[in-house]
Enzyme design. Sequence first.
Site, PDB file in Angstrom:
ATOM      1  N   SER A 182     -58.431 -70.783 -22.595  1.00  0.00           N
ATOM      2  CA  SER A 182     -57.891 -69.457 -22.946  1.00  0.00           C
ATOM      3  C   SER A 182     -56.926 -69.548 -24.126  1.00  0.00           C
ATOM      4  CB  SER A 182     -57.125 -68.854 -21.775  1.00  0.00           C
ATOM      5  OG  SER A 182     -57.972 -68.564 -20.735  1.00  0.00           O
TER       6      SER A 182
ATOM      7  N   ALA B 299     -50.739 -68.567 -15.613  1.00  0.00           N
ATOM      8  CA  ALA B 299     -51.253 -69.868 -15.150  1.00  0.00           C
ATOM      9  C   ALA B 299     -52.707 -70.099 -15.583  1.00  0.00           C
ATOM     10  CB  ALA B 299     -51.162 -69.920 -13.624  1.00  0.00           C
TER      11      ALA B 299
ATOM     12  N   GLY C 241     -51.485 -71.835 -18.146  1.00  0.00           N
ATOM     13  CA  GLY C 241     -50.481 -71.946 -19.209  1.00  0.00           C
ATOM     14  C   GLY C 241     -50.999 -72.018 -20.643  1.00  0.00           C
ATOM     15  N   GLY C 242     -52.274 -71.703 -20.870  1.00  0.00           N
ATOM     16  CA  GLY C 242     -52.819 -71.777 -22.234  1.00  0.00           C
ATOM     17  C   GLY C 242     -52.080 -70.874 -23.218  1.00  0.00           C
TER      18      GLY C 242
ATOM     19  N   ASP D  85     -52.616 -61.720 -19.900  1.00  0.00           N
ATOM     20  CA  ASP D  85     -54.027 -62.068 -19.698  1.00  0.00           C
ATOM     21  C   ASP D  85     -54.389 -61.909 -18.215  1.00  0.00           C
ATOM     22  OD1 ASP D  85     -56.557 -63.076 -20.399  1.00  0.00           O
ATOM     23  OD2 ASP D  85     -55.949 -65.169 -20.220  1.00  0.00           O
TER      24      ASP D  85
ATOM     25  N   LYS E  77     -60.132 -56.688 -19.675  1.00  0.00           N
ATOM     26  CA  LYS E  77     -61.420 -57.159 -19.148  1.00  0.00           C
ATOM     27  C   LYS E  77     -62.314 -55.933 -18.987  1.00  0.00           C
ATOM     28  CE  LYS E  77     -58.887 -60.845 -18.500  1.00  0.00           C
ATOM     29  NZ  LYS E  77     -58.879 -61.979 -19.407  1.00  0.00           N
TER      30      LYS E  77
HETATM   31  C1  LIG Z   1     -57.347 -65.569 -16.901  1.00  0.00           C
HETATM   32  S1  LIG Z   1     -56.013 -66.236 -16.010  1.00  0.00           S
HETATM   33  C2  LIG Z   1     -54.808 -66.497 -17.257  1.00  0.00           C
HETATM   34  C3  LIG Z   1     -55.064 -67.684 -18.098  1.00  0.00           C
HETATM   35  C4  LIG Z   1     -53.906 -67.945 -19.022  1.00  0.00           C
HETATM   36  N1  LIG Z   1     -53.752 -66.899 -20.019  1.00  0.00           N
HETATM   37  C5  LIG Z   1     -54.080 -69.260 -19.757  1.00  0.00           C
HETATM   38  O1  LIG Z   1     -54.154 -69.247 -20.992  1.00  0.00           O
HETATM   39  O2  LIG Z   1     -54.097 -70.319 -19.118  1.00  0.00           O
HETATM   40  C6  LIG Z   1     -55.397 -64.849 -15.173  1.00  0.00           C
HETATM   41  C7  LIG Z   1     -54.125 -65.118 -14.375  1.00  0.00           C
HETATM   42  O3  LIG Z   1     -53.581 -63.848 -14.010  1.00  0.00           O
HETATM   43  C8  LIG Z   1     -52.892 -64.028 -12.806  1.00  0.00           C
HETATM   44  N2  LIG Z   1     -52.637 -62.703 -12.219  1.00  0.00           N
HETATM   45  C9  LIG Z   1     -53.523 -61.787 -11.790  1.00  0.00           C
HETATM   46  N3  LIG Z   1     -52.875 -60.710 -11.297  1.00  0.00           N
HETATM   47  C10 LIG Z   1     -51.557 -60.975 -11.428  1.00  0.00           C
HETATM   48  C11 LIG Z   1     -50.383 -60.246 -11.109  1.00  0.00           C
HETATM   49  N4  LIG Z   1     -50.425 -59.054 -10.553  1.00  0.00           N
HETATM   50  N5  LIG Z   1     -49.200 -60.811 -11.393  1.00  0.00           N
HETATM   51  C12 LIG Z   1     -49.112 -62.036 -11.970  1.00  0.00           C
HETATM   52  N6  LIG Z   1     -50.206 -62.751 -12.289  1.00  0.00           N
HETATM   53  C13 LIG Z   1     -51.406 -62.234 -12.021  1.00  0.00           C
HETATM   54  C14 LIG Z   1     -53.788 -64.955 -12.006  1.00  0.00           C
HETATM   55  O4  LIG Z   1     -53.048 -65.646 -11.016  1.00  0.00           O
HETATM   56  C15 LIG Z   1     -54.348 -65.886 -13.082  1.00  0.00           C
HETATM   57  O5  LIG Z   1     -53.612 -67.092 -13.131  1.00  0.00           O
END
Ligand SMILES: C[S@@+](CC[C@H](N)C(=O)[O-])C[C@H]1O[C@@H](n2cnc3c(N)ncnc32)[C@H](O)[C@@H]1O
Length: 353
Positions: free
Chosen positions: A190, A223, A225-226, A278, A307
């Site tokens: 990501s 998470a 962390g990208g 994200d 999305k």
């Molecule tokens: C696609 S991943 C993110 C990847 C991240 N941008 C990276 O570069 O590694 C989506 C993240 O959104 C988090 N997420 C989804 N709904 C959330 C919320 N209401 N509050 C906080 N985090 C949320 C999930 O736990 C997941 O880790």
Amino acid sequence: MDALFCHCRPGFEPELAAELAERAALLGHAGYPKAARGSGHVEFISDEAAQLARRLPFADLVFARQKLLRLADLRGLDPKDRISPILAALEANVPVRDGPPFGELWVEHPDSDEARPLSGLARSFGNALRPALRKAGWLSPRDDARRSRLHVVFLAGDHAVLGRSHPGDSAPWPQGIPRLRMHADAPSRSALKLEEALMTLLDDDERDARLRDGLRGADLGAAPGGWTWVMLRHGLHMTAIDNGPMRTHLFDTGRLEHLRVDGFRWQPETPLDWMVCDMVEQPRRVAARMADWLREGWCAQTVFNLKLPMKKRWDETRQCLDLFQAQAGRPLVVRARQLYHDREEITVYARPA
Ligand SMILES: C[S@@+](CC[C@H](N)C(=O)[O-])C[C@H]1O[C@@H](n2cnc3c(N)ncnc32)[C@H](O)[C@@H]1O
């Protein structure tokens, strides 16, 4: 008939076709889109294509990776001599004023399963065509990135579209695809999305001024962390919001705080320079929350991902962007694009105007 020719992500031809049709109609231009699903490109056929190309900036298009004005549609090309018909088409369609009309030649193919095998042909044909164009005065003696580009887009071995683009109104990469390499330290692929977003949706001056050591940002849905890693590399102090774990090496910077809280509820105590998001959620819910941040002044700017659903993706895109702007309650700079590293999603950069 003239046409706009746009590259896009294969599978997103209906979205780009709908976008071009709607935008052309809003500008009062007649025409219709021609698109085959999976082909990685859309043509918008119009008698007024040249005018439309000027009035529809590339930067405003969400689903186009590249925008060309079609100069000729060359079918039935003879593999023994594909060069002569190109020279003839240029003669017929391109006025020559002072000096060669083109500064660069790009020979390409759409990014589709069907067209990808044409990459070898595109490369070797480019090497043969370039000197012929220079000799005939169509191409400047050395590559000149400030002048119009000539594109030859192979759709098949015997079918090529000849097009023109302007450096200030097009993507600066062949096929509109930036080639980014995954860094060994990046916690996820990501990271490439945010890197591409910052490279594509901001200009050089904006990047210099807005991504500096010591600025503060938050990453919602961070998470593993990208995106946080990208912002840390730009020197920012980051707050990562996610219930999931962050890669531990990110904490070595000493500039990262991780909060396991809900990204739809958390807000900073003092205004931040950046918020990136994200979170995988309904796009309207994300758009509405992003609008809260700008309306309340919790961040100076944001990059977020929407999305898209499986169907009616252009409608959803437009509605989300409209809702976002309306709910932000103030004039915004908004740049939205389906990036090369985006899949079923688009990425948005926004800040108060
Ligand atoms: C696609 S991943 C993110 C990847 C991240 N941008 C990276 O570069 O590694 C989506 C993240 O959104 C988090 N997420 C989804 N709904 C959330 C919320 N209401 N509050 C906080 N985090 C949320 C999930 O736990 C997941 O880790």
